[in-house]
Design an enzyme around this catalytic site. Structure first.
Site, mmCIF file in Angstrom:
data_model
loop_
_atom_site.group_PDB
_atom_site.id
_atom_site.type_symbol
_atom_site.label_atom_id
_atom_site.label_comp_id
_atom_site.label_asym_id
_atom_site.label_seq_id
_atom_site.Cartn_x
_atom_site.Cartn_y
_atom_site.Cartn_z
ATOM 1 C CB CYS A 147 -0.951 -0.031 1.196
ATOM 2 S SG CYS A 147 -0.149 -0.351 2.778
ATOM 3 C CB THR A 148 0.811 4.712 1.120
ATOM 4 O OG1 THR A 148 -0.370 4.950 0.348
ATOM 5 C CG2 THR A 148 1.739 5.923 0.984
ATOM 6 N N GLY A 150 3.149 0.059 3.054
ATOM 7 C CA GLY A 150 3.373 -1.385 3.151
ATOM 8 C C GLY A 150 3.169 -1.899 4.556
ATOM 9 C CG ASN A 152 -1.391 0.588 9.141
ATOM 10 O OD1 ASN A 152 -1.208 -0.029 10.181
ATOM 11 N ND2 ASN A 152 -0.874 1.792 8.931
ATOM 12 N NE ARG A 153 -3.975 1.604 2.470
ATOM 13 C CZ ARG A 153 -3.795 2.618 1.629
ATOM 14 N NH1 ARG A 153 -4.690 2.821 0.658
ATOM 15 N NH2 ARG A 153 -2.754 3.403 1.715
#
Length: 229
Positions: A147-148, A150, A152-153
């Protein structure tokens, strides 16, 4: 992807002026974690197009893009076969760069802070990864996820796969992800949701049992009965 976490770059004030601005807090996280033992996953923050580094006084070895990630993998004798991009934008790099390196690319637009409420995205992620890892042609190839940051998502979806598919407990999945990523997950509600997913997984009846139960409870049709609509 190796035994060492990769360095990150803290820009000086004048480094922020030229070129495109880095995503918020992007620079404080390690570029890449290590591939998670017992899985095919390697988490990393979003690579950036070279235009983000134009005019910045930043060492080339710390500029993190698709090409540099692939070079890291090559040096570690690893091969990335699939990349799942969870950012909710297309502005960070050109997705065609992955094809230049023979890597399959999947885009799942995940809004920040709410991926735990998007079971459709969870199932899309699980389906795509399962299809990839179960294909004999992809034996040994890693699945890169970003993700941005790497974190949480990326952490939530990797952990959901580990829980739902591989049978890990939520505690073990979270602990392993954080250890191999090199940073703790920051969204507490994601962790709560992972424990809830484990409970659902543990208490769910196998599909075979459900089918058997339905067959037993279904009214039997006697010979000669007519079923009306």
């Amino acid at each position: 992807m190796s035994n060492n976490h990769y360095n990150y770059y803290r820009p000086r004030p004048h480094d922020r002026l030229p070129g495109k601005r880095f995503p918020d807090r992007w620079n404080i996280y390690d570029n890449v974690g290590r591939d998670i033992e017992g899985t095919r996953f390697v988490p990393f923050k979003t690579p950036l197009d070279s235009s983000f580094f134009d005019g910045k006084n930043m060492p080339e070895e710390l500029q993190f893009g698709v090409k540099s990630l692939m070079n890291m993998a090559k040096q570690a004798n690893k091969q990335i076969g699939l990349v799942v991009d969870l950012t909710n934008t297309d502005r960070y790099y050109k997705k065609t760069e992955w094809a230049d390196h023979g890597v399959k690319y999947l885009k799942l637009n995940c809004p920040g802070h709410e991926v735990n409420e998007r079971e459709d995205l969870v199932q899309d992620f699980i389906k795509a990864v399962k299809e990839f890892v179960e294909d004999p042609e992809n034996e040994g190839k890693l699945v890169g996820v970003h993700c941005t940051h790497g974190l949480n998502r990326t952490g939530y979806l990797i952990c959901r796969y580990m829980i739902d598919v591989d049978g890990y407990t939520a505690a073990d999945a979270i602990s392993m992800f954080e250890y191999y990523r090199g940073h703790p997950m920051e969204r507490e509600h994601y962790k709560v949701s992972l424990y809830e997913a484990e409970v659902r997984k543990r208490t769910a009846k196998p599909s075979g049992e459900i089918q058997e139960k339905n067959e037993k409870e279904a009214p039997r049709k006697e010979s000669g009965d007519v079923v009306s609509n």
